[in-house]
Motif scaffolding. Structure first.
Motif, PDB file in Angstrom:
ATOM      1  N   LEU B  16       0.933  -1.294  -0.053  1.00  0.00           N
ATOM      2  CA  LEU B  16       0.088  -0.019   0.090  1.00  0.00           C
ATOM      3  C   LEU B  16       0.880   1.237  -0.015  1.00  0.00           C
ATOM      4  O   LEU B  16       0.353   2.228  -0.438  1.00  0.00           O
ATOM      5  CB  LEU B  16      -0.815  -0.017   1.240  1.00  0.00           C
ATOM      6  CG  LEU B  16      -2.235  -0.916   1.114  1.00  0.00           C
ATOM      7  CD1 LEU B  16      -3.094  -0.960   2.465  1.00  0.00           C
ATOM      8  CD2 LEU B  16      -3.113  -0.499  -0.015  1.00  0.00           C
ATOM      9  N   THR B  18       3.976   1.645  -0.952  1.00  0.00           N
ATOM     10  CA  THR B  18       5.282   1.743  -2.117  1.00  0.00           C
ATOM     11  C   THR B  18       4.346   2.834  -3.155  1.00  0.00           C
ATOM     12  O   THR B  18       3.437   3.106  -3.133  1.00  0.00           O
ATOM     13  CB  THR B  18       5.719   0.524  -2.380  1.00  0.00           C
ATOM     14  OG1 THR B  18       4.524  -0.126  -2.972  1.00  0.00           O
ATOM     15  CG2 THR B  18       6.583  -0.152  -1.525  1.00  0.00           C
ATOM     16  N   ALA B  19       5.420   3.340  -3.690  1.00  0.00           N
ATOM     17  CA  ALA B  19       5.107   4.147  -5.213  1.00  0.00           C
ATOM     18  C   ALA B  19       4.273   5.399  -4.741  1.00  0.00           C
ATOM     19  O   ALA B  19       3.470   5.774  -5.159  1.00  0.00           O
ATOM     20  CB  ALA B  19       4.203   3.126  -6.041  1.00  0.00           C
ATOM     21  N   CYS B  20       4.695   6.056  -3.694  1.00  0.00           N
ATOM     22  CA  CYS B  20       3.880   7.248  -3.233  1.00  0.00           C
ATOM     23  C   CYS B  20       4.764   8.419  -3.630  1.00  0.00           C
ATOM     24  O   CYS B  20       4.231   9.649  -3.378  1.00  0.00           O
ATOM     25  CB  CYS B  20       3.922   7.167  -1.617  1.00  0.00           C
ATOM     26  SG  CYS B  20       2.480   6.233  -1.198  1.00  0.00           S
ATOM     27  N   ARG B  22       5.971  11.462  -5.818  1.00  0.00           N
ATOM     28  CA  ARG B  22       4.998  12.353  -6.917  1.00  0.00           C
ATOM     29  C   ARG B  22       5.985  12.746  -7.892  1.00  0.00           C
ATOM     30  O   ARG B  22       6.971  13.533  -7.919  1.00  0.00           O
ATOM     31  CB  ARG B  22       4.475  13.589  -6.144  1.00  0.00           C
ATOM     32  CG  ARG B  22       3.297  13.377  -5.509  1.00  0.00           C
ATOM     33  CD  ARG B  22       2.533  14.692  -5.365  1.00  0.00           C
ATOM     34  NE  ARG B  22       1.934  14.979  -6.619  1.00  0.00           N
ATOM     35  CZ  ARG B  22       0.557  14.857  -6.830  1.00  0.00           C
ATOM     36  NH1 ARG B  22      -0.308  14.630  -5.847  1.00  0.00           N
ATOM     37  NH2 ARG B  22       0.242  15.376  -8.091  1.00  0.00           N
ATOM     38  N   THR B  91     -10.094  13.328 -15.309  1.00  0.00           N
ATOM     39  CA  THR B  91      -9.916  13.143 -14.005  1.00  0.00           C
ATOM     40  C   THR B  91      -8.251  13.696 -13.481  1.00  0.00           C
ATOM     41  O   THR B  91      -8.045  14.546 -12.525  1.00  0.00           O
ATOM     42  CB  THR B  91     -10.146  11.946 -13.318  1.00  0.00           C
ATOM     43  OG1 THR B  91     -11.538  11.586 -13.936  1.00  0.00           O
ATOM     44  CG2 THR B  91     -10.179  11.963 -11.673  1.00  0.00           C
ATOM     45  N   GLU B  92      -7.607  13.035 -14.440  1.00  0.00           N
ATOM     46  CA  GLU B  92      -6.026  13.379 -14.144  1.00  0.00           C
ATOM     47  C   GLU B  92      -5.779  14.793 -14.389  1.00  0.00           C
ATOM     48  O   GLU B  92      -5.146  15.373 -13.333  1.00  0.00           O
ATOM     49  CB  GLU B  92      -5.177  12.588 -15.142  1.00  0.00           C
ATOM     50  CG  GLU B  92      -5.208  11.132 -14.728  1.00  0.00           C
ATOM     51  CD  GLU B  92      -4.397  10.239 -15.778  1.00  0.00           C
ATOM     52  OE1 GLU B  92      -4.051   8.997 -15.525  1.00  0.00           O
ATOM     53  OE2 GLU B  92      -3.813  10.868 -16.616  1.00  0.00           O
ATOM     54  N   GLN B  94      -7.884  17.230 -13.830  1.00  0.00           N
ATOM     55  CA  GLN B  94      -8.475  17.935 -12.382  1.00  0.00           C
ATOM     56  C   GLN B  94      -7.389  17.766 -11.114  1.00  0.00           C
ATOM     57  O   GLN B  94      -7.326  18.655 -10.491  1.00  0.00           O
ATOM     58  CB  GLN B  94      -9.670  17.190 -12.093  1.00  0.00           C
ATOM     59  CG  GLN B  94     -11.014  17.700 -12.412  1.00  0.00           C
ATOM     60  CD  GLN B  94     -12.139  16.908 -12.024  1.00  0.00           C
ATOM     61  OE1 GLN B  94     -12.157  16.133 -11.228  1.00  0.00           O
ATOM     62  NE2 GLN B  94     -13.152  17.316 -12.845  1.00  0.00           N
ATOM     63  N   ALA B  95      -6.813  16.597 -11.362  1.00  0.00           N
ATOM     64  CA  ALA B  95      -6.024  16.425 -10.063  1.00  0.00           C
ATOM     65  C   ALA B  95      -4.535  17.061 -10.426  1.00  0.00           C
ATOM     66  O   ALA B  95      -3.638  16.413  -9.528  1.00  0.00           O
ATOM     67  CB  ALA B  95      -5.853  14.781  -9.751  1.00  0.00           C
ATOM     68  N   LYS B  97      -2.324  15.909 -12.423  1.00  0.00           N
ATOM     69  CA  LYS B  97      -1.135  14.817 -12.630  1.00  0.00           C
ATOM     70  C   LYS B  97      -0.433  15.009 -13.969  1.00  0.00           C
ATOM     71  O   LYS B  97      -1.034  14.794 -14.920  1.00  0.00           O
ATOM     72  CB  LYS B  97      -2.101  13.348 -12.624  1.00  0.00           C
ATOM     73  CG  LYS B  97      -1.102  12.264 -12.224  1.00  0.00           C
ATOM     74  CD  LYS B  97      -1.846  10.812 -12.427  1.00  0.00           C
ATOM     75  CE  LYS B  97      -0.833   9.557 -12.404  1.00  0.00           C
ATOM     76  NZ  LYS B  97      -1.568   8.490 -12.605  1.00  0.00           N
ATOM     77  N   GLY B 100       1.273  11.026 -16.709  1.00  0.00           N
ATOM     78  CA  GLY B 100       0.225  10.191 -16.808  1.00  0.00           C
ATOM     79  C   GLY B 100       0.531   8.914 -17.032  1.00  0.00           C
ATOM     80  O   GLY B 100       1.675   8.429 -16.922  1.00  0.00           O
ATOM     81  N   ASP B 101      -0.384   7.877 -17.686  1.00  0.00           N
ATOM     82  CA  ASP B 101      -0.029   6.598 -18.027  1.00  0.00           C
ATOM     83  C   ASP B 101       0.223   6.276 -19.411  1.00  0.00           C
ATOM     84  O   ASP B 101       0.608   5.397 -19.955  1.00  0.00           O
ATOM     85  CB  ASP B 101      -0.856   5.513 -17.426  1.00  0.00           C
ATOM     86  CG  ASP B 101      -0.984   5.516 -15.957  1.00  0.00           C
ATOM     87  OD1 ASP B 101      -0.148   5.756 -15.343  1.00  0.00           O
ATOM     88  OD2 ASP B 101      -2.195   5.622 -15.672  1.00  0.00           O
TER      89      ASP B 101
END
Lengths: 267, 406
Positions: B16, B18-20, B22, B91-92, B94-95, B97, B100-101
């Motif tokens: 949970l 990991t990968a935090c 930014r 959504t990305e 908005q956030a 981000k 992306g992917d």
């Protein structure tokens, strides 16, 4: 039995009703042409099986992901649901009935609404696009089922056996492993199987939170279903059914091995 | 039993948290040579509709190995519908981000309009793709407009599609070559014609093709994109569709929900025709034994609607350099020729034949387009443009009000 023939008829028609769709799935996977009004396909081909099972590397990746996510989701769900269900099933407190109802909320609110909201939060937490994020969002949808099942089990079992064990000097740890868990094991198993299946069949939630990085079996299946490539969809569906059945059999097997049925509550 | 639970809790908490980290936005390369250099060894993700094994196989078994061999880039294709891609990107955004992917998306029409106006796309980038500047006609209508929406370098054409009808010479000796002939054929064979209900992509194109037949392309193209005005223009076409409805499958009380259903009903012999927005569709279905060998593609005498599909880059594409190289690869002569091959996909090329070398032209023209289809030059000759993306939704709404729910 007074009506053996009637009983047989009922039995076989139920058997047919449940197995016919699966059988037709099996036939579909190899049918290149199945035109109305022929009862059976007129042209057979291994093409669909080969393309899904041998040529597409994503199939293996998706199977592993699906199983891993469903297993982690089941574990997280039980970890949260057992204490919650025990509290809701055994202890009296203000608002207990309201909480019991609220537990079902994720099933009443449309899944897509919950998912869209969670997506934004998970992006901020850096969990979007990870297995962990997908597990968290699946757990939201498996918790209601697991909690409901376990509440009933705790209500049925009560806490008198735990109290008795404590009076006889058992440590909290012994009470958990030797009394509570064996007594709730059938319910725990049902809750686990339910969570596993619900997680395994998630589509939209995996889509949004996994963001395409996490491929699961439904993610590969649904596009072919939508576009009418039903043979390919049938291959994935069978794969889906077989892997859930295998996982469930494994879970049952492990439980039986550890508990040998000795303490099983007869329900 | 307690230990395994503690173990699981430990595993879960590790997973949970990991990968935090930014991540930040990536820098885009200024030109194609830079892109080629920095993209080597990277992974590029392509997101698009994944419902066709033929299309998927072109990406996985033709494009991906070539991209790996020639440029050392790994292609990862993710099957995802464009609606969901745009939802995700919204959504990305908005956030906020920034990484992306998704590197490359497959898009056109209304979705391109939405993505472009919502700022979900990266660009302009087309002029930085070598094969785009070398092989594609800058004057071609579909280089500049996608369903009437100005492209302005925000996407690059990938392939050309066209609405085609498919019938069976063994069951229908003369194919209807106009709207009126279709009405006559439906009247003579009641219950054996129908079309998928818009907003199904193909069904919607069919309705527009009927509008072109009845009132003409110019009338609808010149009408303002307002419901009232469009209704006044297309009314005769809606009346025609209502007249036709009496002779359709189930007397038009209901319509198949999508075109795959229509094709299945044709394959099963319930209907006399089906249609597709993939011009060489019939060849693949015949080769698969799903359609009878006597199936044949046809168009209306005055032509059928065609459109072009494009690739674009999201605003937060993580590997913009590798994305440029992938797009370059997608429109290369070799890939376009493989794509035209009916054994792969059977999609019309976007390249300007006049710009190719003699050798490249031979390569493209020597491709096997299969049985039961029309020659590529006939398709391109009898090809009608699409109307503005915004009008399409209005037409679909009017169809539902005046034809479906009448």
């Amino acid at each position: 039995m007074r009506f053996p023939r009637l009983r047989a008829i009922i039995f076989y028609s139920f058997l047919f009703a449940t197995s016919a769709p699966v059988l037709s799935l099996v036939v579909l996977t190899v049918s290149a042409a199945w035109r109305y009004p022929s009862l059976l396909p007129t042209v057979f081909s291994w093409r669909y099986l080969v393309s899904v099972l041998a040529q597409d590397r994503r199939t293996a990746e998706a199977l592993i992901n699906s199983t891993l996510i469903a297993a982690l989701t089941t574990a997280l769900t039980l970890l949260l649901a057992v204490p919650a269900a025990k509290a809701l099933g055994l202890y009296q407190f203000r608002g207990r009935q309201a909480v019991k109802l609220l537990v079902l909320l994720p099933l009443m609110v449309p899944g897509i609404t919950v998912t869209m909201g969670m997506h934004l939060t998970l992006i901020h937490l850096g969990l979007a696009g990870s297995i962990a994020g997908v597990v968290v969002v699946h757990t939201v949808f498996t918790l209601p089922y697991a909690t409901r099942v376990l509440i009933n089990v705790f209500e049925l079992v009560g806490e008198k056996y735990e109290k008795q064990a404590a009076m006889l000097g058992a440590s909290p740890r012994m009470i958990l492993t030797d009394v509570t868990l064996p007594m709730i094991m059938p319910g725990l198993l049902s809750a686990a199987i339910m969570s596993f299946i619900v997680s395994f069949s998630q589509y939209i939630t995996t889509f949004f939170i996994g963001g395409g990085r996490i491929l699961t079996v439904p993610l590969l299946l649904v596009p072919h279903l939508q576009s009418g490539e039903i043979q390919v969809a049938a291959v994935y569906s069978l794969l889906f059914i077989m892997s859930t059945l295998a996982s469930i059999a494994l879970m049952e097997g492990i439980v039986r091995k550890f508990y040998k049925g000795a303490y099983f509550l007869q329900t | 039993m307690k230990k395994p639970i503690i173990f699981l809790a430990a595993v879960l908490s590790v997973v949970l948290f990991t990968a935090c980290a930014r991540p930040t936005a990536t820098v885009a390369p200024n030109n194609f040579a830079d892109a080629l250099r920095t993209a080597r060894g990277k992974t590029v993700t392509f997101y698009g509709w994944g419902g066709s094994t033929a299309v998927n196989s072109w990406f996985d078994n033709v494009v991906a190995p070539a991209l790996q061999a020639e440029h050392g880039i790994t292609l990862r294709r993710v099957p995802m519908n464009i609606d969901e891609i745009l939802n995700k990107l919204t959504t990305e955004k908005q956030a906020n981000k920034l990484r992306g992917d998704i590197d490359v998306i497959w898009i056109n029409g209304e979705n391109f309009y939405t993505a472009k106006t919502q700022g979900l796309l990266y660009g302009p980038f087309a002029s930085r793709v070598e094969n785009f500047t070398r092989l594609i006609d800058p004057q071609a209508p579909d280089t500049n407009f996608d369903f009437g929406v100005p492209i302005e370098g925000m996407s690059v054409p990938l392939g050309r599609a066209q609405l085609v009808f498919v019938s069976d010479t063994a069951r229908l000796p003369v194919f209807p070559a106009s709207a009126q002939a279709l009405l006559a054929a439906a009247r003579a064979n009641p219950g054996q014609f129908t079309y998928a209900a818009p907003p199904d992509f193909t069904g919607s194109a069919f309705v527009r093709n009927i509008i072109y037949e009845i009132v003409g392309f110019d009338a609808i193209n010149n009408a303002p994109a307002e419901k009232e005005a469009i209704y006044n223009v297309i009314r005769p076409a809606l009346d025609f569709l209502n007249e036709l409805e009496k002779y359709l499958w189930e007397e038009g009380r209901t319509y198949p929900a999508d075109t795959p259903t229509l094709s299945r009903m044709f394959a099963e012999g319930q209907l006399l025709w089906t249609m597709s927005y993939t011009p060489l569709y019939a060849a693949r279905k015949i080769a698969n034994n799903e359609f009878p060998p006597t199936a044949q593609t046809f168009l209306f005498e005055r032509g059928n609607i065609g459109n072009t599909h494009y690739v674009a880059m999201p605003f937060n594409a993580p590997a913009k350099d590798a994305a440029l190289v992938l797009i370059h690869q997608l429109i290369s002569v070799a890939m376009q020729a493989e794509k035209l091959d009916v054994n792969n996909w059977g999609d019309l090329p976007v390249l300007d034949l006049a710009r190719l070398t003699a050798e490249e032209r031979t390569r493209l023209q020597g491709v096997d387009s299969g049985r039961g289809v029309l020659p590529v030059d006939e398709l391109l000759r009898r090809r009608l443009p699409e109307v503005h993306a915004r009008k399409i939704a209005i037409i679909e709404e009017l169809w539902q009000e005046h034809v479906l729910r009448r």
